[in-house]
Scaffold this active site. Sequence first.
Site, short mmCIF file in Angstrom:
data_model
loop_
_atom_site.label_atom_id
_atom_site.label_comp_id
_atom_site.label_asym_id
_atom_site.label_seq_id
_atom_site.Cartn_x
_atom_site.Cartn_y
_atom_site.Cartn_z
CG HIS A 181 40.11 91.80 -118.48
ND1 HIS A 181 40.28 92.82 -117.46
CD2 HIS A 181 39.93 92.51 -119.58
CE1 HIS A 181 40.31 94.27 -118.12
NE2 HIS A 181 40.12 93.88 -119.28
CE1 TYR A 187 39.04 93.07 -109.64
CE2 TYR A 187 38.00 91.11 -110.62
CZ TYR A 187 38.18 92.62 -110.88
OH TYR A 187 37.59 93.14 -111.51
C1 LIG Z 1 45.22 92.70 -113.10
C2 LIG Z 1 46.39 93.33 -113.02
C3 LIG Z 1 46.76 94.67 -113.76
N1 LIG Z 1 47.93 95.22 -113.18
C4 LIG Z 1 48.28 96.49 -113.74
C5 LIG Z 1 48.12 96.53 -115.03
C6 LIG Z 1 47.63 97.90 -115.30
O1 LIG Z 1 48.73 98.79 -115.07
C7 LIG Z 1 46.82 98.12 -114.09
C8 LIG Z 1 45.36 98.18 -114.47
O2 LIG Z 1 45.12 96.76 -114.95
P1 LIG Z 1 43.70 96.54 -115.66
O3 LIG Z 1 43.36 97.80 -116.59
O4 LIG Z 1 44.11 95.29 -116.46
O5 LIG Z 1 42.94 96.56 -114.43
P2 LIG Z 1 41.25 95.82 -114.78
O6 LIG Z 1 40.61 96.40 -115.93
O7 LIG Z 1 40.69 96.33 -113.41
O8 LIG Z 1 41.38 94.44 -115.05
C9 LIG Z 1 40.88 93.32 -114.04
O9 LIG Z 1 39.31 93.71 -114.12
C10 LIG Z 1 38.68 92.43 -114.92
C11 LIG Z 1 37.26 92.73 -114.84
C12 LIG Z 1 39.16 91.16 -114.30
O10 LIG Z 1 38.39 90.13 -114.06
C13 LIG Z 1 40.76 91.04 -113.91
O11 LIG Z 1 40.75 90.53 -112.60
C14 LIG Z 1 41.42 92.15 -114.15
O12 LIG Z 1 41.90 91.82 -115.61
O13 LIG Z 1 47.33 97.29 -113.32
C15 LIG Z 1 48.91 94.54 -112.36
O14 LIG Z 1 49.78 94.90 -112.06
N2 LIG Z 1 48.51 93.38 -111.88
C16 LIG Z 1 47.28 92.57 -112.07
O15 LIG Z 1 47.21 91.65 -111.49
#
Ligand SMILES: Cc1cn([C@H]2C[C@H](O)[C@@H](COP(=O)(O)OP(=O)(O)O[C@H]3O[C@H](C)C(=O)[C@H](O)[C@H]3O)O2)c(=O)[nH]c1=O
Length: 178
Positions: free
Chosen positions: A61, A131
């Site tokens: 990401h 993070y």
């Molecule tokens: C990142 C983020 C996500 N969200 C919501 C969106 C989704 O409904 C839920 C999970 O999001 P996501 O699947 O993108 O989460 P990760 O896969 O852990 O994403 C993170 O993991 C990778 C490894 C990274 O480096 C980033 O910090 C970040 O993208 O939280 C939010 O509301 N705010 C936020 O700042």
Amino acid sequence: MKKIETSISGLYILETVDFQDERGCFQKLYNYDFFKENDLDTDFKEFYYSVSRKDVIRGMHFQLPPFDHTKLVYVSKGKIRDVVVDLRQKSATFGMFFSLEMDERAARYLYIPRGLAHGFLALEEGSIVNYAQTSCYAKDQDCGIAWDSFGFDWGIQRPIVSGRDLTFEKLENFKSPF
Ligand SMILES: Cc1cn([C@H]2C[C@H](O)[C@@H](COP(=O)(O)OP(=O)(O)O[C@H]3O[C@H](C)C(=O)[C@H](O)[C@H]3O)O2)c(=O)[nH]c1=O
């Protein structure tokens, strides 16, 4: 604290101290003066964490400009294989990756500059990854590249990957804005 260069310019390992006593341990992760003296970003706007089952891969990401950011990534429980990929077109390490294993006791974590994609593999059940970022979440600019598209051997055949992460394009097809 110590700032350690890596093979990718601007990407640092930050080492801190693990104070242990009969109660457990204490680690400091951020100190404004140390960051300023070492020319590191200090204007962090968001903090969050995720908990991952073993064999989960989250990534790769990044947020598109103007919502791109510097990111601190540290593990407060469990163990991960952390990976970043350089997406900066003018960088000598464009398309190259760097990987570091981090766990709750290692007293080291990553400082990831703008223009790099980030992801990790959880090596233990319930690994907690924290993070801090210098820009706020921007849903429409939050995107990624495919976790298996840049030559890194994660050491796992069938990881648990989100439906969204499975839709990301391969690095070779990605038109980098960095
Ligand atoms: C990142 C983020 C996500 N969200 C919501 C969106 C989704 O409904 C839920 C999970 O999001 P996501 O699947 O993108 O989460 P990760 O896969 O852990 O994403 C993170 O993991 C990778 C490894 C990274 O480096 C980033 O910090 C970040 O993208 O939280 C939010 O509301 N705010 C936020 O700042």
